[in-house]
Design an enzyme around this catalytic site. Structure first.
Site, PDB file in Angstrom:
ATOM      1  N   HIS A 193       0.913  -1.209  -0.375  1.00 24.45           N
ATOM      2  CA  HIS A 193       0.015   0.068  -0.104  1.00 24.45           C
ATOM      3  C   HIS A 193       1.040   1.571  -0.273  1.00 24.45           C
ATOM      4  O   HIS A 193       1.924   1.068   0.630  1.00 24.45           O
ATOM      5  CB  HIS A 193      -1.138  -0.015   1.601  1.00 24.45           C
ATOM      6  CG  HIS A 193      -2.151  -1.644   0.929  1.00 24.45           C
ATOM      7  ND1 HIS A 193      -2.644  -1.032   1.903  1.00 24.45           N
ATOM      8  CD2 HIS A 193      -1.800  -1.720   0.361  1.00 24.45           C
ATOM      9  CE1 HIS A 193      -4.153  -2.377   1.433  1.00 24.45           C
ATOM     10  NE2 HIS A 193      -3.540  -2.587   0.639  1.00 24.45           N
TER      11      HIS A 193
ATOM     12  N   GLU B 251       0.656   3.955   1.996  1.00 23.96           N
ATOM     13  CA  GLU B 251       1.448   3.872   3.460  1.00 23.96           C
ATOM     14  C   GLU B 251       2.334   3.423   3.764  1.00 23.96           C
ATOM     15  O   GLU B 251       3.346   3.319   4.268  1.00 23.96           O
ATOM     16  CB  GLU B 251      -0.151   4.166   4.416  1.00 23.96           C
ATOM     17  CG  GLU B 251      -1.377   4.776   3.849  1.00 23.96           C
ATOM     18  CD  GLU B 251      -2.262   3.858   3.366  1.00 23.96           C
ATOM     19  OE1 GLU B 251      -3.428   4.298   3.388  1.00 23.96           O
ATOM     20  OE2 GLU B 251      -2.106   3.340   2.372  1.00 23.96           O
TER      21      GLU B 251
ATOM     22  N   CYS C 275      -6.025   1.745   5.551  1.00 23.20           N
ATOM     23  CA  CYS C 275      -6.332  -0.016   5.496  1.00 23.20           C
ATOM     24  C   CYS C 275      -6.618  -0.241   7.254  1.00 23.20           C
ATOM     25  O   CYS C 275      -5.115   0.829   7.672  1.00 23.20           O
ATOM     26  CB  CYS C 275      -6.436  -0.770   4.651  1.00 23.20           C
ATOM     27  SG  CYS C 275      -4.675  -1.760   4.160  1.00 23.20           S
TER      28      CYS C 275
ATOM     29  N   CYS D 173      -2.206  -0.870   7.353  1.00 25.67           N
ATOM     30  CA  CYS D 173      -1.871  -0.363   7.492  1.00 25.67           C
ATOM     31  C   CYS D 173      -2.182   1.227   9.074  1.00 25.67           C
ATOM     32  O   CYS D 173      -1.340   1.953   8.766  1.00 25.67           O
ATOM     33  CB  CYS D 173      -1.723   1.667   6.316  1.00 25.67           C
ATOM     34  SG  CYS D 173      -1.302   0.100   5.022  1.00 25.67           S
TER      35      CYS D 173
END
Length: 148
Positions: free
Chosen positions: A78, A80, A106, A109
């Protein structure tokens, strides 16, 4: 042209970063900022040196996995996560910094951002992961929605 305030400036940069994404489902960009300085950036995609999802295909798409579920099936990182990893690779502390992201993180993260010491999250679009909100609320990390 009007000069953007800092939040608008940084969220626009996060959206620009998202254009590097190789994900077939959602393009996410994230930047980590402290004292009005960008410390790190990240976008979602396969790990360095591996085939991108456009080349290898998307297992989550093939299995019709709904958004926000079964993250472990994704071959990509991801945005992040990549921003945290880039800071770590170059020895940049992100403690007490702010994350600007195109999307609400999410739950995976969110847990990483809590442990990385992120103090605030500013995002543009939501994400279908209720656990994420629970984690960030419990950690007392303020969330602010900022649209383009």
């Amino acid at each position: 042209m009007t000069r953007p305030n800092w939040d608008k400036y940084f969220i626009q940069i996060a959206h620009l970063v998202s254009q590097r994404s190789t994900c077939l489902r959602r393009q996410v960009g994230a930047i980590i900022v402290k004292d009005k300085r960008i410390l790190s950036t990240g976008y979602n995609g396969a790990p360095s040196g591996l085939k991108h999802c456009r080349e290898a295909g998307c297992l989550r798409e093939q299995q019709n996995v709904p958004s926000g579920q079964r993250h472990e099936l994704c071959r990509g990182l991801h945005g992040e996560q990549n921003a945290i990893i880039q800071a770590a690779l170059y020895g940049v502390s992100i403690k007490e910094s702010t994350l600007y992201s195109t999307h609400l993180p999410c739950s995976l993260c969110a847990k990483m951002l809590v442990n990385a010491g992120i103090k605030e999250i500013i995002y543009s679009d939501g994400y279908a992961d209720e656990l994420s909100l629970q984690i960030l609320n419990e950690a007392n990390i303020p969330l602010r929605k900022k649209t383009l």
